[in-house]
Design an enzyme around this catalytic site. Structure first.
Site, short mmCIF file in Angstrom:
data_model
loop_
_atom_site.label_atom_id
_atom_site.label_comp_id
_atom_site.label_asym_id
_atom_site.label_seq_id
_atom_site.Cartn_x
_atom_site.Cartn_y
_atom_site.Cartn_z
N HIS A 540 121.80 40.09 10.72
CA HIS A 540 123.15 40.35 11.20
C HIS A 540 123.87 41.38 10.33
O HIS A 540 125.05 41.19 10.02
CB HIS A 540 123.97 39.05 11.21
CG HIS A 540 123.44 38.00 12.13
ND1 HIS A 540 123.90 36.70 12.11
CD2 HIS A 540 122.51 38.06 13.11
CE1 HIS A 540 123.24 35.99 13.02
NE2 HIS A 540 122.39 36.78 13.65
N HIS A 583 126.51 34.06 15.07
CA HIS A 583 125.63 35.14 15.49
C HIS A 583 126.51 36.16 16.22
O HIS A 583 127.29 35.78 17.10
CB HIS A 583 124.53 34.61 16.39
CG HIS A 583 123.69 33.57 15.71
ND1 HIS A 583 122.38 33.76 15.38
CD2 HIS A 583 124.02 32.33 15.27
CE1 HIS A 583 121.92 32.67 14.77
NE2 HIS A 583 122.90 31.78 14.69
#
Ligand SMILES: Cc1cc2nc3c(=O)[nH]c(=O)nc-3n(C[C@H](O)[C@H](O)[C@H](O)COP(=O)(O)OP(=O)(O)OC[C@H]3O[C@@H](n4cnc5c(N)ncnc54)[C@H](O)[C@@H]3O)c2cc1C
Ligand SMILES: *[C@@H]1O[C@H](CO)[C@@H](O)[C@H](O)[C@H]1NC(C)=O
Ligand SMILES: *[C@@H]1O[C@H](CO)[C@@H](O)[C@H](O)[C@H]1NC(C)=O
Ligand SMILES: *[C@@H]1O[C@H](CO)[C@@H](O)[C@H](O)[C@H]1NC(C)=O
Ligand SMILES: *[C@@H]1O[C@H](CO)[C@@H](O)[C@H](O)[C@H]1NC(C)=O
Ligand SMILES: *[C@@H]1O[C@H](CO)[C@@H](O)[C@H](O)[C@H]1NC(C)=O
Ligand SMILES: *[C@@H]1O[C@H](CO)[C@@H](O)[C@H](O)[C@H]1NC(C)=O
Ligand SMILES: *[C@@H]1O[C@H](CO)[C@@H](O)[C@H](O)[C@H]1NC(C)=O
Ligand SMILES: *[C@@H]1O[C@H](CO)[C@@H](O)[C@H](O)[C@H]1NC(C)=O
Length: 605
Positions: A540, A583
């Site tokens: 990420h 996320h």
């Protein structure tokens, strides 16, 4: 997952016709477009599709990577095959990090999508927005209320279309319909196949409800607790920004051109405007070719090359920290010292537990211990997109905070606020790990620990003025006491979860790597040793061209326009000042939808 057999099953799955899809810049006759979008990734395709809704607006998208419908395309479609689409696949940049000091100097793989759809084509399809406080903090830092949870909420909904699970299950108890879109491009659903551990996860939320309460929908703005995990998939197939936004637009419109296999090598200054350097030209090239071709943007360039690509392109263009650019032989044009700084990422570490040999986990498929199991599952998915391949192996997710009296909070709370998670747990009915060598046999359940609100900061810098050389990537993982402390807390929390009554007689013990941790007398030192050995990136990376409302700070302004110059906007994960505590893809889609409307308004289109 690493032993999954490769399959070639493209045949009936692909074969759509394209509009103007080019594979070489010399094929394109037009040199000027209203907008040039660099990177056909998660955000870039939203911008391209929304701006080209107006037939009088011309858009060119330049993408370094490959088509999403070619060789091995099934690995981009089948939810359980997602791990085959990332590192060392045809769809990945194959980056690595520099040695990570806090992780025993390990060099880590660092996947990024190299394909139409970018990382939305190769990620693990988890669909979480983050918390109300994450976005309210974003708005505050940027000084623009369009980034608040309440104002982004319609855009989160606009990007998605909730669909029911492909197995026909009644999902009423699995989500809150009032917080989801029903008409957007990205298909979102809970798992296509329930697993044998789902009921145990849900029982644990009742047995240990104080620590692990059930949350009907983690996408409501308050993600805390354990809920069903939504994925970017519908009808048993991944939904990416390529399938949801780009391809439908490309197939229907004449005013959109897409160029693949081609990198933007730099942005080129085209004069000055309002006393600032103006950048309207994008220079592109293909690997191994010395020919460079330049395209012009009448209105603006939108940089959507992601958290690694966008700062890399800025620096290659002379936009960044002057002295660092000079060091690699690039002439500085625009001073923006924060370009490539402030890299934030979520570290992840897994734990596995041994379960009985007759437990019906998905290990025979994902460990490759029974090739026939894979063939049967593949035949089923091919027939009607159902079965275990329509799931990701994990159907629940939980977001948590350390207790408010924890000594970890003695210097304040680094998260966005009380609705933001410090860490995440999720459970899988298989041996799941980002780092360990999978065992040759056995049945397992696993859980992951993810640090959602890290305080470590890393960087992306140039190693060379060659646009085809990889930049130097340093996520600087777990370099703060907070980060390490929360990871230790997360592991202890995960162990309390798996020791609940619901798992008794099913979880037989720890996998060998975590034996020391599983013991009731495990020390913090034991846990830290484990963390340093097995932590990797959950992939990420963001925040490398952060938005900031204060003059002299950040890289882009509240409208995501690059500061100190004219003509370039950045729309992708790099503009977030902080990672969302989740996320990030759903948040990136939401910001891209909101910004598309802003751009349309600016140009009256
Ligand atoms: C393996 C993996 C698993 C993940 N799992 C999840 C998950 O389950 N859920 C979730 O929410 N997030 C997940 N993520 C993260 C998420 O996918 C990304 O944060 C998000 O997709 C990034 O969007 P973006 O628009 O910033 O960049 P990207 O989607 O990466 O798009 C950037 C695009 O720009 C292109 N590009 C780069 N440089 C150039 C250049 N010089 N010229 C032309 N094109 C260029 C790239 O090829 C790419 O197509 C995962 C990521 C990975 C890699
Ligand atoms: C990454 O590695 C795979 C496998 O070797 C390869 O097919 C792919 O082209 C590589 N990606 C890049 C950007 O070179
Ligand atoms: C799904 O279950 C709910 C109760 O949980 C029920 O009210 C609803 O009617 C069911 N829907 C269908 C289509 O069966
Ligand atoms: C490219 O140029 C041709 C000829 O001028 C035009 O018909 C076409 O629409 C243009 N394409 C785009 C995407 O602007
Ligand atoms: C899907 O296909 C499998 C195997 O061919 C079959 O067993 C199953 O009943 C089918 N499911 C649906 C919903 O059609
Ligand atoms: C999940 O998939 C397995 C394997 O195909 C199948 O046996 C099971 O019935 C599926 N579950 C549901 C609810 O469809
Ligand atoms: C925090 O509070 C809980 C519940 O009141 C208590 O059990 C725990 O010991 C406290 N922890 C610390 C570090 O004070
Ligand atoms: C940087 O470039 C040097 C010289 O080409 C090379 O040896 C080194 O591996 C590169 N570093 C990274 C992180 O790519
Ligand atoms: C933990 O307990 C086990 C026996 O249950 C013992 O063998 C071990 O030495 C203990 N470890 C520590 C760190 O006390």
């Amino acid at each position: 997952m690493t032993r999954l057999l490769h399959t070639t099953l493209i045949c009936a799955l692909v074969g759509s016709t394209f509009g103007a899809l080019f594979t070489d810049p010399s094929q394109i006759k037009n040199t000027t477009y209203d907008f040039i979008v660099v990177g056909a990734g998660t955000a870039g395709n939203v911008i391209a599709a929304r701006l080209s809704e107006n037939p009088s607006v011309s858009v060119l998208v330049v993408e370094a990577g490959v088509s999403n419908t070619g060789f091995k395309a099934e690995n981009l479609m089948i939810p359980l095959f997602a791990p085959l689409a990332s590192v060392n696949s045809p769809f990945d940049w194959n980056y690595t990090t520099v040695p990570q000091k806090a992780l025993n100097n390990q060099i880590l793989p660092y996947s990024r999508g190299y394909v139409l759809g970018g990382s939305s084509s190769t990620n693990f399809i988890t669909w979480t927005r983050g918390s109300r406080d994450d976005f309210d903090r974003f708005a505050k830092v940027v000084g623009d209320t369009s980034y608040t949870w309440n104002n982004l909420f319609p855009y989160f909904k606009k990007s998605e279309k909730w669909v029911h699970p492909v197995d026909g299950r009644n999902d009423t108890q699995e989500y809150n319909p009032t917080v989801h879109g029903t008409t957007g491009p990205v298909l979102v659903s809970t798992s296509g196949n329930v697993s044998i551990i789902d009921s145990r996860v849900l029982q644990t939320t009742q047995q240990l409800s104080a620590e692990f309460p059930f949350n009907l929908d983690v996408n409501s703005g308050n993600p805390l607790g354990v809920g069903w995990l939504p994925s970017a998939a519908g009808g048993g197939i991944r939904s990416s920004s390529a399938t949801a936004y780009l391809m439908p637009a490309l197939n229907a419109r004449k005013n959109l051109d897409v160029l693949i296999h081609t990198r933007a090598t730099k942005l080129v200054q085209t004069g000055t405007a309002n006393g600032l350097p103006q950048f309207r030209n994008v220079e592109v090239g293909q690997l191994g070719s010395s020919t460079r071709v330049t395209f012009q943007a009448r209105k603006e360039i939108v940089l959507s090359a992601g958290a690694i690509g966008s700062p890399q392109i800025l620096m290659l263009s002379g936009i960044g920290n002057g002295p660092s650019l000079v060091k690699v032989g690039i002439k500085p044009i625009v001073s923006l010292p924060e370009v490539g700084q402030n890299l934030q990422d979520h570290p992840i570490v897994g734990l596995q537990y041994v379960v009985p040999d007759d437990a019906n986990t998905i290990d025979p498929i994902t460990l490759g211990t029974d090739p026939n199991a894979l063939n049967v599952a593949l035949a089923q998915w091919t027939a009607n997109r159902t079965g275990v391949l329509s799931s990701t192996g994990g159907n629940h997710i939980g977001f948590f905070r350390v207790p408010s009296n924890s000594s970890l909070l003695k210097n304040g709370d680094p998260s966005g606020g009380p609705t933001s998670a410090h860490f995440e747990l999720a459970w899988q009915d298989e041996f799941a790990s980002v780092s360990q060598t999978p065992p040759a046999s056995g049945r397992y359940v696993s859980n992951i620990q993810v640090l959602n609100s890290p305080t470590s900061r890393g960087s992306v810098t140039l190693n060379s003025s060659d646009p085809f050389a990889n930049p130097i990537i340093d996520p600087n993982f777990l370099s703060t006491d907070w980060d390490l402390g929360v990871m230790v807390y997360a592991i202890r929390s995960a162990l309390r979860f798996i020791k609940a009554q619901a798992w008794s007689g099913f979880v037989l013990g720890p996998f060998v790597d975590s034996a020391a941790l599983f013991a009731d007398n495990a020390t913090d030192a034991d846990i830290i040793t484990y963390i340093r050995k097995w932590t990797q990136s959950i992939k990420h990376p963001m925040c490398t061209a952060p938005a900031n409302g204060a003059s002299g700070k950040g890289v882009v302004d509240a409208n995501l326009l690059v500061k100190n110059l004219n003509g370039v906007r950045i729309v992708d994960g790099s503009v977030f000042p902080f990672l969302p505590s989740a996320h990030p893809q759903a948040a990136i889609y939401g910001i891209a939808e909101m910004t598309s409307d802003k751009i349309k308004k600016v140009y009256g289109i």
